[in-house]
Design a protein around this motif. Structure first.
Motif, mmCIF file in Angstrom:
data_model
loop_
_atom_site.group_PDB
_atom_site.id
_atom_site.type_symbol
_atom_site.label_atom_id
_atom_site.label_comp_id
_atom_site.label_asym_id
_atom_site.label_seq_id
_atom_site.Cartn_x
_atom_site.Cartn_y
_atom_site.Cartn_z
ATOM 1 N N SER A 171 -19.946 17.925 -7.195
ATOM 2 C CA SER A 171 -19.780 18.990 -8.178
ATOM 3 C C SER A 171 -20.677 20.194 -7.901
ATOM 4 O O SER A 171 -20.306 21.337 -8.201
ATOM 5 N N THR B 2 -12.968 14.825 -12.984
ATOM 6 C CA THR B 2 -12.708 14.713 -14.427
ATOM 7 C C THR B 2 -12.114 13.373 -14.820
ATOM 8 O O THR B 2 -12.170 13.010 -15.997
ATOM 9 N N THR C 101 -15.518 19.239 -9.443
ATOM 10 C CA THR C 101 -15.945 18.453 -10.599
ATOM 11 C C THR C 101 -14.894 17.397 -10.921
ATOM 12 O O THR C 101 -13.773 17.720 -11.336
ATOM 13 N N GLU D 96 -6.816 22.623 -10.131
ATOM 14 C CA GLU D 96 -6.966 21.222 -10.499
ATOM 15 C C GLU D 96 -6.164 20.401 -9.501
ATOM 16 O O GLU D 96 -4.994 20.694 -9.245
ATOM 17 N N TYR E 156 -9.802 16.157 -10.000
ATOM 18 C CA TYR E 156 -10.986 17.012 -10.017
ATOM 19 C C TYR E 156 -10.570 18.465 -10.116
ATOM 20 O O TYR E 156 -9.418 18.839 -9.833
ATOM 21 N N THR E 157 -11.510 19.287 -10.548
ATOM 22 C CA THR E 157 -11.275 20.717 -10.665
ATOM 23 C C THR E 157 -12.188 21.474 -9.712
ATOM 24 O O THR E 157 -13.278 21.011 -9.365
#
Length: 513
Positions: free
Chosen positions: A38, A255, A253, A271, A265-266
């Motif tokens: 992240s 999720t 990041t 996304e 993840y973003t």
């Protein structure tokens, strides 16, 4: 709309040192690997930084010494990493005197202890050291092997005195039976309390587990300085993983994770979802449960330390005129860590009060490795000091972190000044903006900056390095309730510290070794 981010043999969630170790092993074995981190940089807590404007110094900002990194990982991954032994083990002041533990001269150590606390205490120190040395030599090699049952592990230890002292009874019993001097007892006890918020007589034996991991590193218990700073270690690991073919994706990041191998993840713009045969979680177990949309499995962990980094124009003078600061700060410098002081500090913090005085320990990286300094700083004789304050739990900082951080720093400096001949603040270098070169990090800061739950540096309480009801003998200890999801971070059994052991063990589990 969620886009596909690819399909891999393994996706590793978290790009700290354990995640990088796992990535390097798996990629070298021909597996397709993606690491999702992240932050904008890899390395997690094991990174270097230059936080002070105009000051060319690479501080090991969070983690700072290396003991548990096995030589086998360094050799297997061909890491160009140098770990340098400190010539001084520790120095402990008390009033206008103190004693020094020389890492290379047992006779000098004995003379120091005899002068400080008497020959009987020197005898006890040597007996204790012999016991922990044998324990380290026998236990450390098992950390990169499949788990043994508790009875088999006990046979490996092969020392009933050590087994009772460390594995079965509160550590306080052995410390109080072996040592008579309060200060000497405290010095030994600190290895049980680094990052662990508990009293030494804890019936859950949390200090015992912490003590074990602090005295077995490398099979010797030595705590070494990473030449070039901690970032040199994780930089080498990132290079090894990338060279072997792993994809290292920062600014991602995570999720959500599903037990059947999907990771969502973003990024700043998108996304994505990746799929994998195995997901390796190099994050805290509590974080993994949240990503799996599972309920917590118990009370949350709580970090318990204040980390302070300083850059000094020179080392401060000591009240103990016998001690040379270049010796005293070369090892672990114990500040108000007597046995009684540690107990009083825990009681205060447990009741929500700042310890008075706060116990702490310090070391000077630049006395062992000046390469982290720029040429001008080295020519000026600049030094760094790293301070680790004990019994500073997250609860003390929860309401107003900034105000509590400032109060804790003031109290800690006062604690340190009590054993110095001059205030440490008088020795601080000033940066290009005229501000003193000092920064402090609380458990709340570590949670915010690194995702450590409540700042817990081990992610949760340390576990025994043998099989328990959660992990059967013969397994690697990284397995979860989901076949395709493995633990890979400090919260795995045999995790904690800068070791790479959970990363190694997760990779071995994937490879079926």
């Amino acid at each position: 709309m969620v886009r596909s981010g690819g399909d891999f043999d393994a996706v590793i969630v978290g790009g700290g040192h354990n995640g990088l170790v796992a990535a390097a092993y798996l990629a070298r074995a021909g597996r397709s690997v993606a690491v999702l981190e992240s932050r904008s940089e890899l390395g997690g807590a094991a990174v270097s930084s230059s936080p002070f404007p105009g000051v060319d110094v690479r501080l090991s900002r969070y983690a700072y010494l290396v003991s548990l990194l096995p030589r086998t990982i360094v050799d297997d991954l061909r890491l160009p990493v140098t770990l340098r032994r400190r010539r001084v083990g520790s120095y402990t002041p008390r009033g206008d005197t103190g004693f020094l533990v020389d890492a290379t001269d047992p006779a000098r150590t004995r003379a120091e202890l005899t002068r400080f606390a008497g020959a009987a205490e020197a005898d006890a120190w040597e007996r204790w050291g012999a016991m922990t040395a044998r324990l380290a030599a026998r236990v450390f090699p098992t950390l990169t092997e499949p788990l043994r049952s508790a009875p088999e592990f006990r046979r490996v230890v092969d020392d009933e005195r050590a087994w009772r002292a460390v594995f079965t009874a509160p550590l306080s019993e052995a410390l109080e039976a072996e040592f008579a001097d309060d200060t000497v007892r405290g010095v030994v006890a600190t290895d049980a309390l680094i990052g662990t918020f508990a009293p030494t007589d804890d019936p859950l034996l949390r200090p015992n587990r912490c003590f074990l991991y602090h005295v077995i590193g490398g099979g010797t218990g030595d705590w070494d300085v990473p030449v070039g700073g901690m970032g040199a270690v994780t930089g080498a690991l990132a290079t090894a993983a990338r060279t072997a073919g792993a994809e290292l994706r920062t600014g991602t990041t995570v999720t959500a994770i599903t037990p059947d191998g999907e990771v969502t993840y973003t990024t700043a713009d998108d996304e994505l979802r990746v799929t994998a045969r195995h997901i390796l979680a190099a994050v805290a177990p509590a974080t993994l449960r949240r990503l799996l949309s599972e309920a917590p499995d118990g009370p949350p962990p709580e970090g318990s330390q204040l980390k302070v980094n300083m850059v000094l124009t020179r080392l401060p003078r000591l009240r103990d005129t016998r001690a040379d600061p270049h010796d005293a700060f070369a090892g672990t410098f114990h500040v108000n860590e007597g046995y009684g002081q540690l107990a009083a500090a825990w009681r205060a913090a447990a009741s929500g009060r700042l310890p008075a005085p706060p116990p702490a320990e310090i070391y000077c990286h630049t006395l062992t490795d000046p390469t982290i300094l720029g040429p001008a700083e080295r020519a000026r004789g600049v030094h760094t000091l790293t301070l680790f304050g004990l019994h500073m739990p997250a609860r003390l900082f929860a309401d107003d972190n900034a105000a509590a951080r400032a109060a804790a720093l003031r109290a800690t400096f006062a604690s340190l000044d009590a054993v110095l001949a001059e205030p440490v603040e008088d020795c601080l270098l000033r940066d290009a903006d005229g501000r003193p070169c000092v920064e402090a990090r609380t458990p709340v800061d570590l949670d915010h900056e690194l995702g450590l739950p409540a700042g817990h540096i081990f992610h949760r309480d340390l576990a025994w390095p043998y099989a328990t009801p959660d992990h059967e003998p013969g397994t690697w200890g990284v397995e979860t309730a989901h076949e395709r999801v493995l633990l890979c971070g400090a919260g795995a059994p045999r995790g904690g510290g800068v070791s790479g052991i959970p990363g190694h063990n997760a990779a071995m589990a994937v490879l079926g070794v």
